[in-house]
Motif scaffolding. Structure first.
Motif, PDB file in Angstrom:
ATOM      1  N   ALA A 176       0.828  -1.209   0.000  1.00 49.40           N
ATOM      2  CA  ALA A 176       0.000   0.000   0.000  1.00 49.40           C
ATOM      3  C   ALA A 176       0.864   1.262   0.000  1.00 49.40           C
ATOM      4  O   ALA A 176       0.488   2.286  -0.579  1.00 49.40           O
ATOM      5  CB  ALA A 176      -0.924  -0.007   1.212  1.00 49.40           C
TER       6      ALA A 176
ATOM      7  N   HIS B  60      -9.166  -0.750   0.246  1.00 46.72           N
ATOM      8  CA  HIS B  60      -8.597  -1.963   0.822  1.00 46.72           C
ATOM      9  C   HIS B  60      -9.654  -2.731   1.620  1.00 46.72           C
ATOM     10  O   HIS B  60     -10.292  -2.168   2.501  1.00 46.72           O
ATOM     11  CB  HIS B  60      -7.399  -1.610   1.703  1.00 46.72           C
ATOM     12  CG  HIS B  60      -6.412  -0.716   1.018  1.00 46.72           C
ATOM     13  ND1 HIS B  60      -5.554  -1.187   0.047  1.00 46.72           N
ATOM     14  CD2 HIS B  60      -6.178   0.614   1.116  1.00 46.72           C
ATOM     15  CE1 HIS B  60      -4.812  -0.178  -0.391  1.00 46.72           C
ATOM     16  NE2 HIS B  60      -5.180   0.918   0.238  1.00 46.72           N
TER      17      HIS B  60
ATOM     18  N   SER C 286     -10.647   1.633   4.050  1.00 46.01           N
ATOM     19  CA  SER C 286     -10.642   0.174   4.134  1.00 46.01           C
ATOM     20  C   SER C 286     -11.880  -0.330   4.876  1.00 46.01           C
ATOM     21  O   SER C 286     -12.547   0.403   5.588  1.00 46.01           O
ATOM     22  CB  SER C 286      -9.377  -0.324   4.845  1.00 46.01           C
ATOM     23  OG  SER C 286      -9.376   0.100   6.191  1.00 46.01           O
TER      24      SER C 286
ATOM     25  N   THR D 219      -6.658  -3.332  -2.916  1.00 50.61           N
ATOM     26  CA  THR D 219      -6.185  -4.621  -2.403  1.00 50.61           C
ATOM     27  C   THR D 219      -7.302  -5.382  -1.700  1.00 50.61           C
ATOM     28  O   THR D 219      -8.237  -4.786  -1.161  1.00 50.61           O
ATOM     29  CB  THR D 219      -5.024  -4.443  -1.391  1.00 50.61           C
ATOM     30  OG1 THR D 219      -5.514  -3.787  -0.219  1.00 50.61           O
ATOM     31  CG2 THR D 219      -3.868  -3.657  -1.986  1.00 50.61           C
TER      32      THR D 219
END
Length: 262
Positions: A23, A233, A255, A31
């Motif tokens: 990252a 993410h 995320s 991801t």
């Protein structure tokens, strides 16, 4: 395919140390991370079990449309990556103990490797050691119990300190000047290790090298994400969600983390 995610898996939360470098090196890449904590640690399992678990995780990441898979686990890489590359038509990035830089830079000709049994007993580890550390004394230590404590969120505890000290002191006495961390969980122990190790002993892990190699392979395959937006993410765990969230909370990124069965 370029905006599809980089898939990453490990036998638990440890591989987030690899994810963190990915990252950092490629902040615009999306991801997806699988923490296979239910079956951690892989290091005490048979080679057939490790291969089966690695295939399971790969299939899950392919279901989620990942464009490349990073095997963020030393034990899974050393035991299963050859099979994965044979069975699946997708680029794979592996991780193994960074013996080469330690061997090239040691002054005492003595290097310590802290890793799981599954990694140290693998054919790939033996091959790498033979190739780069022929004239170096490589002192191997199996870090029994370390992964379990990390998975339980017990990094900064007296229990962890005592266990880790029992592995590190013999290495110090033998005169190592480099300590290779051969498990992706172990970088989370660096703050504890720094307090134990003399200042002349360098700690080496593979995170940054894996991230750079991932970028190289994405570029060669024309798979880099051209977006200038910060990556999204997603983290999945089949173990303790609070432990995963505690590991991740230091990273101020877009995320989401979920507990799922896989």
């Amino acid at each position: 395919m370029n905006d599809q995610a980089i898939g990453i898996f490990d036998s638990g939360v440890g591989g987030t140390s690899i994810w963190n470098e990915i990252a950092r090196v490629m902040p615009n890449e999306n991801t997806i991370y699988l923490a296979d904590s239910k079956y951690a640690p892989y290091g005490k399992r048979s080679k057939d079990e490790i291969i089966a678990l690695s295939i399971k995780n790969t299939k899950k990441l392919l279901e989620l449309n990942c464009k490349i898979i990073v095997v963020a686990c030393n034990t899974a890489t050393t035991n299963a990556i050859k099979v994965l590359r044979e069975q699946f038509d997708i680029p794979f990035i592996g991780i193994e103990p960074a013996i080469k830089p330690a061997a090239l830079n040691t002054k005492t000709q003595k290097v310590g490797v802290l890793a799981t049994k599954g990694t140290l007993s693998s054919e790939l580890f033996a091959k790498t050691s033979d190739q780069y550390a022929n004239n170096i004394e490589v002192i191997e230590v199996i870090g029994t119990g370390l992964v379990e404590l990390i998975e339980e969120g017990k990094i900064q505890t007296p229990e962890m300190g005592m266990l880790l000290d029992s592995y590190i002191q013999p290495l110090i006495k033998k005169g190592i000047d480099h300590l290779v961390l051969g498990c992706s969980h172990y970088p989370y122990l660096i703050p504890v290790l720094r307090k134990m190790l003399p200042t002349h002993i360098d700690i080496i892990d593979s995170g940054e090298a894996v991230a750079r190699q991932t970028k190289v392979v994405l570029s060669k395959n024309n798979l880099l994400n051209p977006s200038n937006q910060e990556g999204i993410h997603t983290f999945f765990t089949n173990g303790s969600l609070p432990v995963l969230q505690e590991i991740l909370k230091k990273n101020d990124l877009t995320s989401v983390s979920k507990a799922v069965n896989f």
